[in-house]
Design an enzyme around this catalytic site. Structure first.
Site, PDB file in Angstrom:
ATOM      1  N   ASP A  53      33.895  43.888  26.859  1.00  0.00           N
ATOM      2  CA  ASP A  53      34.472  44.707  25.642  1.00  0.00           C
ATOM      3  C   ASP A  53      35.535  45.560  26.737  1.00  0.00           C
ATOM      4  O   ASP A  53      35.811  46.202  27.453  1.00  0.00           O
ATOM      5  CB  ASP A  53      34.167  45.366  25.329  1.00  0.00           C
ATOM      6  CG  ASP A  53      33.211  44.365  23.611  1.00  0.00           C
ATOM      7  OD1 ASP A  53      33.107  43.463  24.619  1.00  0.00           O
ATOM      8  OD2 ASP A  53      31.983  44.657  23.594  1.00  0.00           O
ATOM      9  N   ASP A  54      36.644  45.849  25.506  1.00  0.00           N
ATOM     10  CA  ASP A  54      37.892  46.246  26.482  1.00  0.00           C
ATOM     11  C   ASP A  54      38.827  46.015  26.356  1.00  0.00           C
ATOM     12  O   ASP A  54      38.312  45.141  27.381  1.00  0.00           O
ATOM     13  CB  ASP A  54      37.348  47.965  26.266  1.00  0.00           C
ATOM     14  CG  ASP A  54      36.173  48.796  25.629  1.00  0.00           C
ATOM     15  OD1 ASP A  54      36.215  48.460  24.612  1.00  0.00           O
ATOM     16  OD2 ASP A  54      35.454  49.345  25.920  1.00  0.00           O
ATOM     17  N   HIS A 104      39.058  43.301  19.443  1.00  0.00           N
ATOM     18  CA  HIS A 104      38.261  44.512  19.261  1.00  0.00           C
ATOM     19  C   HIS A 104      38.772  45.372  18.548  1.00  0.00           C
ATOM     20  O   HIS A 104      38.340  46.356  19.034  1.00  0.00           O
ATOM     21  CB  HIS A 104      37.297  44.440  20.567  1.00  0.00           C
ATOM     22  CG  HIS A 104      36.167  44.855  20.624  1.00  0.00           C
ATOM     23  ND1 HIS A 104      35.349  45.278  19.981  1.00  0.00           N
ATOM     24  CD2 HIS A 104      36.519  46.574  21.990  1.00  0.00           C
ATOM     25  CE1 HIS A 104      34.754  46.447  20.690  1.00  0.00           C
ATOM     26  NE2 HIS A 104      35.194  47.019  21.762  1.00  0.00           N
ATOM     27  N   HIS A 108      40.451  50.943  18.066  1.00  0.00           N
ATOM     28  CA  HIS A 108      39.402  50.789  18.577  1.00  0.00           C
ATOM     29  C   HIS A 108      38.724  52.361  18.207  1.00  0.00           C
ATOM     30  O   HIS A 108      38.004  52.541  17.804  1.00  0.00           O
ATOM     31  CB  HIS A 108      38.677  51.097  20.278  1.00  0.00           C
ATOM     32  CG  HIS A 108      38.075  50.669  21.091  1.00  0.00           C
ATOM     33  ND1 HIS A 108      36.604  51.858  20.542  1.00  0.00           N
ATOM     34  CD2 HIS A 108      37.229  49.867  21.744  1.00  0.00           C
ATOM     35  CE1 HIS A 108      35.473  51.176  21.227  1.00  0.00           C
ATOM     36  NE2 HIS A 108      35.733  49.867  21.745  1.00  0.00           N
ATOM     37  N   HIS A 200      31.436  45.782  29.825  1.00  0.00           N
ATOM     38  CA  HIS A 200      32.600  46.948  30.282  1.00  0.00           C
ATOM     39  C   HIS A 200      32.853  46.866  31.445  1.00  0.00           C
ATOM     40  O   HIS A 200      32.361  47.931  32.200  1.00  0.00           O
ATOM     41  CB  HIS A 200      31.954  48.154  29.213  1.00  0.00           C
ATOM     42  CG  HIS A 200      31.861  48.070  28.339  1.00  0.00           C
ATOM     43  ND1 HIS A 200      30.350  47.999  27.331  1.00  0.00           N
ATOM     44  CD2 HIS A 200      32.215  48.351  27.545  1.00  0.00           C
ATOM     45  CE1 HIS A 200      30.954  48.068  26.363  1.00  0.00           C
ATOM     46  NE2 HIS A 200      31.781  48.245  25.962  1.00  0.00           N
TER      47      HIS A 200
END
Ligand SMILES: [Zn+2]
Length: 240
Positions: A53-54, A104, A108, A200
């Site tokens: 993620d990210d 995503h 955020h 992550h």
């Protein structure tokens, strides 16, 4: 007077319970009010999806791509529109290496109490960035912080998008998150056919997670697991 007092107390308690319940539902990995939410798939096959993620970020994209390339693993990256816009070359590299890109959100933000127009803009602008990076497959969505309530799932359902969560999240345990060995151990202990692992690796502060990736791949391979993207994992659903 006393009656009124009790009435107020009762109202506060009811409000508290409603708010608490909504929070629980909004944080659930396995339930949402509209559309499909997928924390793992039911399959007898030993397949597992690694999801990151990210990002993408300039500090770390090369590092994770190097590890995945050396071990010949395809993974899924849930990227934010904002970071993709800032680091388009990194996004293109992820796609060129054969990995999957997921949405995503753009900023955020916690998408708990949000307006329909905010949700639409967050999702559509990020999809545009993902397409600009060269990714042509189906784009799945993962809510920031896993949070969603009414508007987000409704929009996703209406636009035929699947919500992808996870069933393995080693970093949610602070004592595990700070030690790469514990992270890979946690994954090895909890993995089952069809699992989706959340990690992550896109920031320097997540060095232990990045370090855990190679070991995790080795561990799971020795148990007979094969690594697939989220879309490939979904293709395994209900196959016996
Ligand atoms: Zn995130």
């Amino acid at each position: 007077m006393r009656k009124r007092y009790y009435g107020i107390i009762l109202a506060i308690v009811v409000l508290f319970v409603v708010f608490y319940s909504l929070r629980q539902v909004g944080d659930s990995r396995t339930f949402q009010f509209f559309g499909e939410i997928i924390p793992r798939v039911d399959t007898p096959k030993k397949v597992v999806a690694l999801t990151f993620d990210d990002g993408p970020t300039s500090c770390c994209t090369e590092k994770i791509l190097g590890i995945l390339g050396n071990t010949n693993v395809k993974a899924t990256f849930f990227v934010t529109g904002r970071e993709l816009e800032q680091n388009p070359a990194e996004g293109q590299r992820i796609v060129a290496a054969g990995h999957e890109l997921g949405n995503h959100s753009y900023s955020h933000a916690r998408m708990f109490f949000v307006s329909p127009s905010f949700v639409a803009e967050e999702i559509e602008s990020t999809d545009r960035q993902i397409r600009a990076a060269g990714y042509s497959g189906e784009i799945h969505f993962r809510p920031p912080y896993g949070k969603k309530l009414f508007v987000l799932p409704y929009y996703l359902a209406r636009t035929n998008r699947k919500t992808i969560t996870w069933d393995i999240e080693p970093e949610s345990h602070p004592d595990i998150a700070k030690d790469s060995n514990k992270i890979s151990e946690h994954i090895l202990t909890n993995v089952r056919p069809g699992s989706i692992v959340l990690l992550h690796v896109m920031y320097e502060s997540r060095r232990e997670s990045l370090k855990a990736v190679q070991k995790t791949i080795g561990n799971l391979r020795s148990q007979g697991y094969e690594f697939v993207t989220v879309s490939e994992l979904l293709a395994n659903r209900n196959q016996t």
